[in-house]
Motif scaffolding. Sequence first.
Motif, mmCIF file in Angstrom:
data_model
loop_
_atom_site.group_PDB
_atom_site.id
_atom_site.type_symbol
_atom_site.label_atom_id
_atom_site.label_comp_id
_atom_site.label_asym_id
_atom_site.label_seq_id
_atom_site.Cartn_x
_atom_site.Cartn_y
_atom_site.Cartn_z
ATOM 1 N N ALA A 138 58.846 45.822 28.385
ATOM 2 C CA ALA A 138 59.279 44.711 28.334
ATOM 3 C C ALA A 138 57.810 43.878 28.816
ATOM 4 N N SER A 139 57.136 44.142 29.784
ATOM 5 C CA SER A 139 56.188 43.429 30.597
ATOM 6 C C SER A 139 54.881 43.715 29.618
ATOM 7 N N PHE A 140 54.728 44.984 29.080
ATOM 8 C CA PHE A 140 53.413 45.120 28.184
ATOM 9 C C PHE A 140 53.582 44.830 26.807
ATOM 10 N N LEU A 141 54.672 44.923 26.266
ATOM 11 C CA LEU A 141 54.727 44.463 24.923
ATOM 12 C C LEU A 141 55.700 43.182 24.826
ATOM 13 N N GLY A 142 56.830 43.123 25.304
ATOM 14 C CA GLY A 142 57.813 42.161 25.153
ATOM 15 C C GLY A 142 57.567 40.771 25.590
ATOM 16 N N VAL A 143 56.597 40.571 26.662
ATOM 17 C CA VAL A 143 56.544 39.344 27.100
ATOM 18 C C VAL A 143 55.698 38.572 25.751
ATOM 19 N N PHE A 180 48.090 41.448 36.550
ATOM 20 C CA PHE A 180 48.519 41.950 35.185
ATOM 21 C C PHE A 180 49.143 40.787 34.318
ATOM 22 N N TYR A 181 50.028 39.995 34.799
ATOM 23 C CA TYR A 181 51.058 39.361 34.023
ATOM 24 C C TYR A 181 50.092 38.188 33.346
ATOM 25 N N LEU A 182 48.779 37.677 33.764
ATOM 26 C CA LEU A 182 48.186 36.808 33.075
ATOM 27 C C LEU A 182 47.557 37.441 31.654
ATOM 28 N N LEU A 183 47.692 38.620 31.633
ATOM 29 C CA LEU A 183 47.048 39.060 30.330
ATOM 30 C C LEU A 183 47.949 39.160 29.188
ATOM 31 N N PRO A 184 49.237 39.714 29.225
ATOM 32 C CA PRO A 184 50.403 39.522 28.161
ATOM 33 C C PRO A 184 50.353 37.940 27.787
ATOM 34 N N VAL A 185 50.369 37.242 29.038
ATOM 35 C CA VAL A 185 50.728 35.589 28.464
ATOM 36 C C VAL A 185 49.647 35.114 27.530
ATOM 37 N N VAL A 186 48.299 35.413 27.846
ATOM 38 C CA VAL A 186 47.299 35.015 27.133
ATOM 39 C C VAL A 186 47.443 35.592 25.794
ATOM 40 N N LEU A 187 47.536 36.978 25.810
ATOM 41 C CA LEU A 187 47.847 37.710 24.315
ATOM 42 C C LEU A 187 48.834 36.884 23.376
ATOM 43 N N GLY A 188 50.128 36.576 24.248
ATOM 44 C CA GLY A 188 51.117 35.785 23.314
ATOM 45 C C GLY A 188 50.804 34.600 23.053
#
Length: 510
Positions: free
Chosen positions: A58-63, A280-288
């Motif tokens: 969920a964190s890596f792909l889902g966010v 870590f969570y800065l990265l999937p947010v930016v990519l999203g």
Amino acid sequence: MTGEQITVLFAVGAVCALTLLLGSPGLSRSTSDFFVASRRVPPWMNASAIAGEFLSAASFLGVAGLILAHGTYGLWFPVGYTAGFLILLLFMAAPLRRSGAYTLPDFVVLRFRSALMRRMTVIVVVAAGWLYIVPQLHGASIALSATGGAPGWVGPLLVSLVVLFVVLTGGMRSVTLAQAVQYWVKLTALLVPTVFILLQVGLWDRLQLPAFDGAWSTSLAALGPAGDPWAEFSRSTSVLLALMMGTLGLPHVLVRFYTNPDGAAARRTTTVLMGLLVLFYLLPVVLGVVARLVWGTPAAAGEIARSGGLSHDTAILRLPAAVFDGLSSDLLTALIAGGAFAAFLSTTSGLVVSVSGVLSQEFFSGTVRGFRLGALLAIAVPLAVGTATSELALAGAVAMVFTFTASALAPVMLLGVWWRGLTAQGAIWGMAVGAVSSLTAQVLGLALGEGPVQPGALQLLVSPALWCVPLAFVVTVVVSRFGRGQPPAHTDAVMLRLHTPEVPARRDRR
């Protein structure tokens, strides 16, 4: 087989080989090694290991997928995930370590001396573990099918076999080392593509894609919610509450605090952990956000499907191919796929360890052999369920598990640590009402609607934490205060044990 598929399979194979190497036999020599790594894990390593197992599919792909599909609704997930550990730091980390328990049912027995309460906790912990493993296996199926061209069953089977080897040969000690390394693998697997994608996007005045026509500010404004304000408030508040309180009931996270040398180390672990999660969570947010810029809201699902993906959960996996061509695209996609597999492996191994520990203590005399039998059961049931069901959105599926643990386990754990007046009867009723109400609401929500975002009152079924968690707390307190039961006679002694700082080990040797 395409160049992308070859590089992806190589990256996934490398991650699996690294995990097997880190979980080599011989690290664990005693029962305590298998269950809690002999309680000698230093804070920095434990923090990396917790981050490794907590940052799941969920964190890596889902966010990023939720941000692409639903805008700001997806932003609440990293906020809630991280805030949950703040509550752990303030209220739970040190007392749990001082309890000396191996598992959550052990803690419940220490606090209440109730056989019925222990059995209920076993059922809830095992159910939560199984429910959480299923999205990891779905994520493995999605990632390997979308980028490696493998059949859907290959990913879940590969994750199961690698995890079983590590858990069966080394237990908690081997898993801890593997998860600590896997956190940094996951961070690198998102950081490097994020840097290159941002540089590439910044070099263009505008991306050469039909759906993208405007400045960053215009596209970012489109992230905002639209529609009924009450529905937006209900949805966001419910998700945030579920993720914050649900962390208090995650068995694979809570068992980690039993591996620290003392309560002070448990607090330091949580402090370091919060920094690792924020990083870590800065990265999937930016990519999203970038994915939403690239594909645009109206045509996002169709564009991903046409590019060979399966769902919004493949947004990060498909983003390099949308921005780069040729070898650059293949290498970045392979790096992300390898990081995704590190997420599936680390989270699944943590869950298998926690569930097998509970099963071993409850049904197999708490031996190493019983631990290994429990591990087989812990992975076999989710594997059967995962291969027989279609995947939900990963972050949405994990949010369901958080809602369940927030309702069923969080009130008992929090009040059990801090309220002397809690009775076994109150804990039993609170756990039962929380578990039944949250599961019933979410099953009805799935039956009546699709997806994590629904109109009107239906959202209270899809995301019921807004009323299920307070209901469980109220029932627990009311039954404890006005029911026939009394707090256990040993309550004062247990509370003293939970809240008295330990004497440092160096003083013990004098």
